[in-house]
Design a protein around this motif. Sequence first.
Motif, PDB file in Angstrom:
ATOM      1  N   LEU A 127       0.762  -1.187  -0.004  1.00 23.21           N
ATOM      2  CA  LEU A 127      -0.024   0.008   0.126  1.00 23.21           C
ATOM      3  C   LEU A 127       0.867   1.381  -0.021  1.00 23.21           C
ATOM      4  O   LEU A 127       2.072   1.113   0.403  1.00 23.21           O
ATOM      5  CB  LEU A 127      -0.836   0.029   1.243  1.00 23.21           C
ATOM      6  CG  LEU A 127      -1.750  -1.117   1.502  1.00 23.21           C
ATOM      7  CD1 LEU A 127      -2.279  -1.218   2.824  1.00 23.21           C
ATOM      8  CD2 LEU A 127      -2.893  -1.310   0.396  1.00 23.21           C
ATOM      9  N   VAL A 128       0.400   2.322  -0.379  1.00 19.98           N
ATOM     10  CA  VAL A 128       1.076   3.683  -0.636  1.00 19.98           C
ATOM     11  C   VAL A 128       0.422   4.827  -0.180  1.00 19.98           C
ATOM     12  O   VAL A 128      -0.924   5.026  -0.207  1.00 19.98           O
ATOM     13  CB  VAL A 128       1.669   3.625  -2.095  1.00 19.98           C
ATOM     14  CG1 VAL A 128       0.385   3.878  -2.994  1.00 19.98           C
ATOM     15  CG2 VAL A 128       2.627   4.956  -2.093  1.00 19.98           C
ATOM     16  N   ASN A 129       1.140   5.608   0.541  1.00 18.37           N
ATOM     17  CA  ASN A 129       0.528   6.984   1.096  1.00 18.37           C
ATOM     18  C   ASN A 129       0.052   7.761  -0.213  1.00 18.37           C
ATOM     19  O   ASN A 129       0.604   7.730  -1.132  1.00 18.37           O
ATOM     20  CB  ASN A 129       1.247   7.777   1.659  1.00 18.37           C
ATOM     21  CG  ASN A 129       0.764   9.124   2.320  1.00 18.37           C
ATOM     22  OD1 ASN A 129      -0.267   9.171   1.976  1.00 18.37           O
ATOM     23  ND2 ASN A 129       1.535   9.625   3.324  1.00 18.37           N
ATOM     24  N   PRO A 130      -1.481   8.098  -0.332  1.00 16.55           N
ATOM     25  CA  PRO A 130      -1.774   8.822  -1.605  1.00 16.55           C
ATOM     26  C   PRO A 130      -1.443  10.123  -1.773  1.00 16.55           C
ATOM     27  O   PRO A 130      -1.409  10.761  -2.882  1.00 16.55           O
ATOM     28  CB  PRO A 130      -3.508   8.905  -1.369  1.00 16.55           C
ATOM     29  CG  PRO A 130      -3.453   8.617   0.386  1.00 16.55           C
ATOM     30  CD  PRO A 130      -2.369   7.951   0.788  1.00 16.55           C
ATOM     31  N   ASP A 131      -0.656  10.664  -0.807  1.00 19.07           N
ATOM     32  CA  ASP A 131      -0.065  11.908  -0.882  1.00 19.07           C
ATOM     33  C   ASP A 131       1.375  11.996  -0.888  1.00 19.07           C
ATOM     34  O   ASP A 131       2.184  13.137  -1.398  1.00 19.07           O
ATOM     35  CB  ASP A 131      -0.319  12.745   0.353  1.00 19.07           C
ATOM     36  CG  ASP A 131      -2.021  13.226   0.610  1.00 19.07           C
ATOM     37  OD1 ASP A 131      -2.248  12.962   1.865  1.00 19.07           O
ATOM     38  OD2 ASP A 131      -2.497  13.595  -0.409  1.00 19.07           O
ATOM     39  N   ASP A 132       2.062  10.664  -0.839  1.00 17.31           N
ATOM     40  CA  ASP A 132       3.459  10.505  -1.002  1.00 17.31           C
ATOM     41  C   ASP A 132       3.729   9.134  -1.547  1.00 17.31           C
ATOM     42  O   ASP A 132       3.831   8.253  -0.405  1.00 17.31           O
ATOM     43  CB  ASP A 132       4.057  11.109   0.536  1.00 17.31           C
ATOM     44  CG  ASP A 132       5.578  11.005   0.083  1.00 17.31           C
ATOM     45  OD1 ASP A 132       6.383  10.519  -0.904  1.00 17.31           O
ATOM     46  OD2 ASP A 132       6.288  11.670   1.024  1.00 17.31           O
ATOM     47  N   ASP A 133       3.960   8.889  -2.636  1.00 18.01           N
ATOM     48  CA  ASP A 133       4.380   7.584  -3.244  1.00 18.01           C
ATOM     49  C   ASP A 133       5.706   7.151  -2.663  1.00 18.01           C
ATOM     50  O   ASP A 133       5.651   5.765  -2.688  1.00 18.01           O
ATOM     51  CB  ASP A 133       4.596   7.805  -4.937  1.00 18.01           C
ATOM     52  CG  ASP A 133       3.374   8.293  -5.573  1.00 18.01           C
ATOM     53  OD1 ASP A 133       3.607   8.695  -6.672  1.00 18.01           O
ATOM     54  OD2 ASP A 133       2.219   8.369  -5.023  1.00 18.01           O
ATOM     55  N   SER A 134       6.512   7.960  -1.847  1.00 19.73           N
ATOM     56  CA  SER A 134       7.760   7.143  -1.512  1.00 19.73           C
ATOM     57  C   SER A 134       7.255   6.276   0.115  1.00 19.73           C
ATOM     58  O   SER A 134       8.066   5.794   0.318  1.00 19.73           O
ATOM     59  CB  SER A 134       8.524   8.207  -1.237  1.00 19.73           C
ATOM     60  OG  SER A 134       8.142   9.199  -0.238  1.00 19.73           O
ATOM     61  N   GLU A 135       6.291   6.728   0.419  1.00 18.49           N
ATOM     62  CA  GLU A 135       5.738   6.170   1.651  1.00 18.49           C
ATOM     63  C   GLU A 135       4.906   4.770   1.339  1.00 18.49           C
ATOM     64  O   GLU A 135       3.834   5.173   0.822  1.00 18.49           O
ATOM     65  CB  GLU A 135       5.116   7.038   2.694  1.00 18.49           C
ATOM     66  CG  GLU A 135       5.861   8.161   3.398  1.00 18.49           C
ATOM     67  CD  GLU A 135       5.209   9.348   3.987  1.00 18.49           C
ATOM     68  OE1 GLU A 135       3.894   9.491   3.909  1.00 18.49           O
ATOM     69  OE2 GLU A 135       5.815  10.199   4.559  1.00 18.49           O
ATOM     70  N   THR A 136       5.502   3.666   1.666  1.00 15.04           N
ATOM     71  CA  THR A 136       4.686   2.372   1.332  1.00 15.04           C
ATOM     72  C   THR A 136       4.707   1.591   2.603  1.00 15.04           C
ATOM     73  O   THR A 136       5.442   1.857   3.518  1.00 15.04           O
ATOM     74  CB  THR A 136       5.597   1.597   0.367  1.00 15.04           C
ATOM     75  OG1 THR A 136       6.804   1.417   0.585  1.00 15.04           O
ATOM     76  CG2 THR A 136       5.497   2.703  -1.059  1.00 15.04           C
ATOM     77  N   LEU A 137       3.680   0.637   2.558  1.00 13.70           N
ATOM     78  CA  LEU A 137       3.507  -0.214   3.781  1.00 13.70           C
ATOM     79  C   LEU A 137       3.302  -1.778   2.980  1.00 13.70           C
ATOM     80  O   LEU A 137       2.487  -1.579   2.041  1.00 13.70           O
ATOM     81  CB  LEU A 137       2.428   0.147   4.391  1.00 13.70           C
ATOM     82  CG  LEU A 137       1.894  -0.601   5.513  1.00 13.70           C
ATOM     83  CD1 LEU A 137       3.068  -0.972   6.874  1.00 13.70           C
ATOM     84  CD2 LEU A 137       0.502   0.119   6.264  1.00 13.70           C
TER      85      LEU A 137
END
Lengths: 497, 214
Positions: A207-217
């Motif tokens: 999954l990825v932060n909709p506001d920041d593609d670099s933040e994933t989970l």
Amino acid sequence: MYVIKNAWKNVIRSKGRNILIGLIVLVVSISACISLSIRQAAESAQEDGLENVEITGQITVDRQSMMQSMGEAGADRSQMKEKMADMEELSVEDLKKYAKSSSVKNFYYTLTTSLDGSNIEEVSTSDTTSSDSDMQGPGDESRKGMNQGAFSLVGYSSEDAMTDFINGTCKITDGEMFEEGTTKKNCIISSELATYNSLKVGDTIKLVNPDDDSETLSLKVVGIYSNSSSTAGENGISTQFQPGADPANQIYISYAALADAVEGMDSIRTQTNGTYVFADQDAYEQFKKDVEEMGLDNTYTVTSQDITSYEQSLIPLQNLSKFATYFFVVVLIIGAIVLVVINIFNIRERKYEIGVLTAIGMKKSKVCMQFVAELFIVTIFAMVIGLAAGSAASVPVSNQLLQSQIESQQEQLSNQEMNFGRGNMENGGGNRQNQNITKGGFMAQTVDYMSDISASVNMTVIIELFGVGILLTMLSSMTAVIFVMRYEPLKILSNRS
Amino acid sequence: MNILTLQDVAYSYEGSKKKVFEHLSYEFEEGKIYAIVGRSGAGKTTLLSLLSGLDSPTEGSILFKDKDIRRIDRYQYRSKYVGIIFQSFNLLPHLTAVENVILSMDVSGMKYKNKKEKAMELLGKVGLSEDEARRRVLKLSGGQQQRVAIARTLSYEPEVILADEPTGNLDKETEDEIMGIFHTLAQEGKCIIIVTHSQEVAQQADEVKKLSCK
């Protein structure tokens, strides 16, 4: 006693008249039986039901109260906006502090956030998905922190918080539930999502932060659950533009794991909700006082949807109970009037008999007793039959009437919904999801009306019914008493001669 | 001994100042038959009403065994001490002869081992057969009904029997039979007071008291 013996003989002798009286009393007693049963069931439902309903409460921002007080103080819109921006939901630590109140039976909390899928796609009825670049409109930088993800991630502090699993709406169909309190990035997903993305237990989703593609989970799927309320649009919520609200797109994880995951994501939006569980309504009321003493700011308020929902669910039953009461009173009054009239004619017909009895030395009070006893004998018989018939009819009749009340209530709400352009629109146009909204619309769908009551005859109803019978007998025999006391034997017998 | 005594009794109807009779002083003894005679409107039936406690004199007093009847419970007076035989019998038509007699026993509170047996005995005493005793009174003749009325009165063994035209609706033969019953009762010590138009009945009485119109 000879008075009772004579009364019995007279009842047998005048079959026609007494059958008529009996029929009237029978109708009154059947109506009374059903009405009293409904009232009794409504009272029991109100008294006992709330004890059985788990009362939960939340501490939320009291925005309405804040705006009202600011408005009264003369604050303008910008001041109100600034104030609202400053208002934050309580942190977990604050929520835990208030959970220490002795009124609280249990406490659990959730952390919710929304993310987009990286290697999975959300279940959606729309043609576009979160992975489409068209979704990102102009001015993305300014909209940072405001984008909604396609998936809702909910972190639970304990299984007590997972009410959908407790009430059976959701069930694990494959794999297992994640461990309570674990920080491991294990999750469970819906069966619809699993099927849509060909996922199975053991797979990893990204999954990825909709506001920041670099933040994933990255999460490991340890279980798959079915959700009986997962039909799109069933709850009347438009999921076309909020796919995360679709139950199929909800991913569950432990609170600790999610809190750990979002710690590193600066711009992610999260919401913490705490739920306090109380033993009963008194404990809930006590909690409201306790939190004030513990220093809760007056911009926050304690609310409970359970009490409100429960009271809402009782509306059709309360309406039915009122209707039953009015109906019972009307039938009783009419029945009493008819019986009084019949008795007047009865006494006038038997004037000679009264004259003879008093002439041979029978006291007027005993003559009255005899007439009352005759009426009472007929009433008792009719009441017993009425009780039997009423007992058999009370449950199906009351459930049928309650169903009518519920339908009426839903119809009313449905009409309200149609005023807002929602509800059944047969002639096309409008949102497709709206056409899936069943009768009653969104507002009625959120209220689980009490639709089945145990309006059976119990000892209280029996006692009340016989009380009604005695009242009816006394009322209608009052005329007999008045006439007998007024009559003089000499006049009666002279007139006859 | 005087069982009933009238002391200066007067009566006028409600709302009327005219007196039906006044200054009436009579004495009635046990074991005698009295006939009260007079023209129509003299107040014979009214006098009987006063003696039975169904009405009260406007002046004077009526004593039963030297006790003013106004001080005696009038229901008890009529159900224990004084028996009334009406001209029109005044039986309960929906009951049989036996049931009418038993009802009187119940009202007066008489305790018999077997009320039905006692009632049949009394009805037999007044000349009714068992079959007639079991019939509803509507199905009995005038004479038979009068006998039932007498038996009903005797059911509680009153000391005084008041009879208002007991033979008025009956034929001569039946009249004689009824008067025969009264004679028997008088011999048993009862005081019989009969209101009558009949000269033959009056002649059979031990004493005749004449009421005259005012």
